[in-house]
Design an enzyme around this catalytic site. Structure first.
Site, short mmCIF file in Angstrom:
data_model
loop_
_atom_site.label_atom_id
_atom_site.label_comp_id
_atom_site.label_asym_id
_atom_site.label_seq_id
_atom_site.Cartn_x
_atom_site.Cartn_y
_atom_site.Cartn_z
CD GLU A 258 -3.14 -0.97 1.46
OE1 GLU A 258 -3.88 -1.87 1.14
OE2 GLU A 258 -3.53 0.16 1.82
CB CYS A 297 -2.18 6.18 2.65
SG CYS A 297 -3.38 5.34 3.69
P1 NDP Z 1 9.23 4.23 3.81
O1 NDP Z 1 8.91 3.49 2.58
O2 NDP Z 1 10.55 4.85 3.94
O3 NDP Z 1 9.10 3.28 5.10
C1 NDP Z 1 7.99 2.46 5.30
C2 NDP Z 1 8.40 1.24 6.12
O4 NDP Z 1 9.37 0.49 5.40
C3 NDP Z 1 9.06 1.60 7.44
O5 NDP Z 1 8.64 0.65 8.40
C4 NDP Z 1 10.53 1.44 7.14
O6 NDP Z 1 11.28 1.14 8.27
C5 NDP Z 1 10.51 0.26 6.22
N1 NDP Z 1 11.65 0.13 5.35
C6 NDP Z 1 12.26 1.10 4.64
N2 NDP Z 1 13.24 0.56 3.90
C7 NDP Z 1 13.24 -0.77 4.16
C8 NDP Z 1 14.03 -1.86 3.72
N3 NDP Z 1 15.00 -1.70 2.85
N4 NDP Z 1 13.75 -3.09 4.21
C9 NDP Z 1 12.75 -3.28 5.09
N5 NDP Z 1 11.99 -2.27 5.55
C10 NDP Z 1 12.22 -1.04 5.08
O7 NDP Z 1 8.10 5.23 3.98
P2 NDP Z 1 7.99 6.44 5.01
O8 NDP Z 1 8.16 5.96 6.39
O9 NDP Z 1 8.76 7.56 4.52
O10 NDP Z 1 6.44 6.67 4.82
C11 NDP Z 1 5.95 7.75 4.17
C12 NDP Z 1 5.41 7.39 2.81
O11 NDP Z 1 4.61 6.22 2.85
C13 NDP Z 1 4.50 8.50 2.40
O12 NDP Z 1 5.22 9.37 1.57
C14 NDP Z 1 3.35 7.83 1.71
O13 NDP Z 1 3.51 7.98 0.34
C15 NDP Z 1 3.45 6.39 2.03
N6 NDP Z 1 2.31 5.91 2.79
C16 NDP Z 1 1.38 5.13 2.20
C17 NDP Z 1 0.31 4.63 2.90
C18 NDP Z 1 -0.70 3.71 2.29
O14 NDP Z 1 -1.47 3.06 3.00
N7 NDP Z 1 -0.77 3.59 1.00
C19 NDP Z 1 0.12 4.96 4.32
C20 NDP Z 1 1.15 5.80 4.84
C21 NDP Z 1 2.21 6.22 4.11
P3 NDP Z 1 12.10 2.26 9.07
O15 NDP Z 1 11.12 3.31 9.51
O16 NDP Z 1 12.64 1.51 10.22
O17 NDP Z 1 13.13 2.78 8.13
#
Ligand code: NDP
Length: 685
Positions: A258, A297
């Protein structure tokens, strides 16, 4: 120094033996709330524990038993909401925002509990649809079934809804019988940890059913295989990186995402200034820009409105923001919009706004300047240590500028885009490349139909907002557990929610081929052609404890006369010509002449199969799948066979549901009618 947020692994709390964690700051004050560090964490151990201990403990329960545990858990968390609210305020969330996250998450548990008990059997196998008869004599059938996946459901979550985001994935996995490992986003991990601490401390969860990784675990997918699934929420770039992992591409790990979504809200051409639809639209636009400081989101990113009233839309949105929105520390009285999750996120959002401006967007409301905010102590002024932003509305004079449809500023930011025709509005919405949700505000059924037909395939959910549902609507930005939360294309292709559908994402659908007897043995549901037990007592004498699938009663033949049909027509008032007028009935292509009412036959069948004395059968609560197949003429006879098809004990009641297969034959053994009779039967005689 703040301590490291513990992880919950193998039913114990764990922190790294050494090393400080990276600090996580309060979104409004910049004070350190906690630190995160998972160096040395035993991820293979956690996955192995879920696959063995968690699988065994969950597998020992039926769908209904698991559903009841979800309810208990929801009640337990409900009693501790205030504690979570206090922690949630540190993430920048107002109490309204926290309600969406915390109460919303608890609500998901309640909903899945009740849907699980109403829509799933009290067993571990789901029979999917009717059987396919694969041989002429009915001795070879095919049936689709669902069984739970034998691995672990790994959640990788975004920072914005640490509780709801976790529970919306946990509830369907738990109900399916699959253990969960949660990896929250680091900026708000301390709130997810508090919720898991409550869940683990409740004593309600079976061992191994929930584990938590409180930090940036990057090698999670390295240890997964085709038995497991990953539910990811976050940015499209991370989703794409994880989706390309060899264990997903080659190893069969199920991955759903998502991700980013530039959700549209279309104002219909009829919804001009002064209409209830216009007012509801403006209200929704401002709500979606400001709830959770726009870090949702599902927020409206693109307000697609008739070009002729762009100015009115901007004016009305501005008036509402001025009237309603007070930016500040959520702990201060009267604050209606809190902080973004972190200063990094604020910088990120501002950078995206600058890109939108560079591409031709004009800021028409708000600005990127530091806002005057209300601080926790009630004073006002700027608070640069906090992650505060003003709501920002942009206008794109050129509706087709790609940036307006592709750049997501994940904060209190939206763009107004004008359209000339409804078809153009539909095409603009589709430029989002696949979104979670879209609203169309209209009271014109033609506009609603044209827009929904045009945009549905680009969206996971759509909302038609008008004067009739404006007050009762759950709103553009609120996914509900009953309906799909997810969307195609850019939105990630996932379906986190969607009622029982989302439970099935955690199960494998398999075709089972075999004889009716074997399918009955495997599924616990009786199939036509399997042996019946006609030798025991009348099955209505059996309590739920005594009744077995296949217990049956077969009646003798009873003749139907013209007098019976006439009497039934007169007593019910159903004097339809097929039952009363020989000439007219014979002219009907389906009937040879006057025929018996279908309802007469079903009523007679009840008289033929019933055992009338008081006993364990408590009530008949309906019929399902009723089909009339061969007409019955005066002089024909009918007989009925009733067979226990499905037995569903209710966990919390002294009775359960029994579904009986009913089949009516005529004197030539032709099938007259088939249906299921639904009864409630006492557990004990
Ligand atoms: P990220 O994609 O950076 O992070 C999301 C999750 O992925 C976090 O738990 C992060 O962990 C983890 N993660 C990141 N890189 C890795 C990796 N290489 N391996 C495993 N886990 C990983 O998103 P953001 O936190 O920046 O979230 C914001 C964005 O998410 C927004 O810009 C929005 O577009 C989107 N979003 C979409 C939603 C939806 O339901 N469609 C809901 C909310 C946000 P860690 O924090 O520990 O780095």
């Amino acid at each position: 120094m703040n301590s490291v947020i513990p992880s919950y692994l193998m039913d114990e709390w764990w922190t790294p033996a050494s090393g400080e964690g990276s600090p996580i700051l309060d979104a409004s004050t910049g004070e350190i709330v906690a630190t995160a560090n998972v160096s040395g964490i035993d991820i293979p151990g956690a996955i192995g524990y879920a696959r063995t201990v968690g699988q065994a403990a969950l597998g020992a329960l039926t769908f209904h038993e698991r559903a009841l545990k979800l309810k208990e858990l929801a009640q337990y968390l409900n009693g501790r909401r205030e504690e979570l609210y206090a922690i949630s305020a540190k993430t920048g969330a107002t109490s309204g925002d926290s309600m969406v996250d915390i109460d919303g998450g608890i609500g998901v548990l309640f909903t899945f509990s009740s849907k699980g008990r109403r829509e799933l059997p009290n067993s571990n196998i789901v029979v999917d649809g009717p059987p396919e008869v694969l041989s002429k004599d009915g001795s070879f059938l095919g049936q689709h079934i669902y069984t739970r996946l034998p691995g672990v459901a790994v959640q990788i979550n975004a920072f914005n809804f640490p509780v709801w985001g976790m529970l919306e994935k946990f509830a369907p996995a738990f109900l399916a019988g699959v253990p969960t490992i949660v990896k929250p986003a680091t900026p708000t991990v301390y709130l997810a940890e508090a919720a898991v601490r409550m869940m683990a401390g409740s004593g309600i969860l079976p061992e191994g059913s929930l584990q938590l990784i409180s930090g940036s675990a990057r090698d999670l997918i390295d240890h997964l295989d085709y038995r497991d699934l990953v539910g990811f929420t976050g940015s499209a770039s991370t989703a794409n990186a994880l989706r390309s992992h060899p264990n997903v591409v080659h190893g069969g790990v199920r991955f759903t995402g998502e991700t980013d979504s530039l959700n549209a809200a279309i104002l219909g051409p009829d919804a001009v200034v002064g209409t209830p639809e216009f007012d509801a639209y403006i209200k929704s636009l401002v709500t979606e820009m400001t709830v959770k400081a726009g870090q949702k989101c599902t927020s409206i990113r693109r307000a697609i409105v008739p070009a002729t009233i762009v100015d009115e839309v901007i004016r009305a949105a501005g008036a509402r923001i001025r009237e309603r929105i007070v930016v500040g520390d959520p702990r201060a009285e009267g604050v209606t919009m809190g902080a973004l999750v972190s200063r990094e996120q604020k910088d990120e959002v501002k950078a995206r706004v600058r890109e939108l401006v560079a591409a031709g967007g004009e800021i028409v409301l708000g600005s990127l300047d530091e806002p005057e905010v209300r601080r926790a102590d009630g004073s006002t002024g700027t608070a640069p240590d906090g992650a505060f932003m003003q709501p920002v509305l942009l206008h794109f004079a050129d509706a087709l500028v790609a940036a307006a449809h592709t750049i997501e500023a994940f904060g209190p930011v939206s763009s107004v885009i004008g359209y000339d025709t409804v078809e153009e509005a539909v095409a603009l919405a589709a430029l989002g490349g696949g979104s979670l949700v879209a609203t169309v505000a209209t009271h014109d059924p033609d506009v609603a139909r044209t827009v929904i037909e045009g945009i549905a395939a680009h969206h996971g959910r759509t909302l038609i907002l008008d004067r009739d549902d404006a007050r009762s609507s759950t709103g553009h930005g609120s996914p509900v557990p009953h309906l799909i939360h997810g969307g195609p294309g850019r939105a990630g292709g996932g379906e986190e929610l969607g009622g029982i559908r989302s439970v099935f994402h955690h199960m494998q659908r398999t075709a089972v081929q075999g004889s009716p007897a074997m399918l009955t043995a495997v599924t616990g549901q009786w199939f036509a052609g399997a042996p019946r037990n006609l030798d025991g007592p009348h099955p209505f004498r059996n309590s739920l404890a005594e009744l077995r699938i296949g217990d049956a009663v077969a009646s003798p033949l009873r003749e139907v006369t013209l007098d019976d049909i006439t009497a039934f027509a007169n007593s019910t008032g159903d004097t339809f010509y097929a039952h009363t007028n020989e000439e007219a009935a014979a002219a009907n292509p389906f009937f040879p002449g006057i025929v018996a009412h279908g309802y007469l036959l079903v009523s007679w069948a009840a008289g033929l199969f019933v055992d009338p004395e008081p006993g364990p059968v408590l009530a008949n609560y309906g019929l399902e799948n009723l089909r009339f197949i061969t007409p019955v003429s005066p002089g024909d006879s009918i007989r009925v066979t009733l067979t226990a098809k499905r037995i569903t004990p209710r966990e919390t009641d002294d009775y359960g549901e029994v579904c009986w297969d009913a089949i009516i034959h005529n004197q030539n053994d032709e099938i007259v009618a088939t249906y299921d009779v639904l009864t409630l039967v006492a557990k004990e005689a």
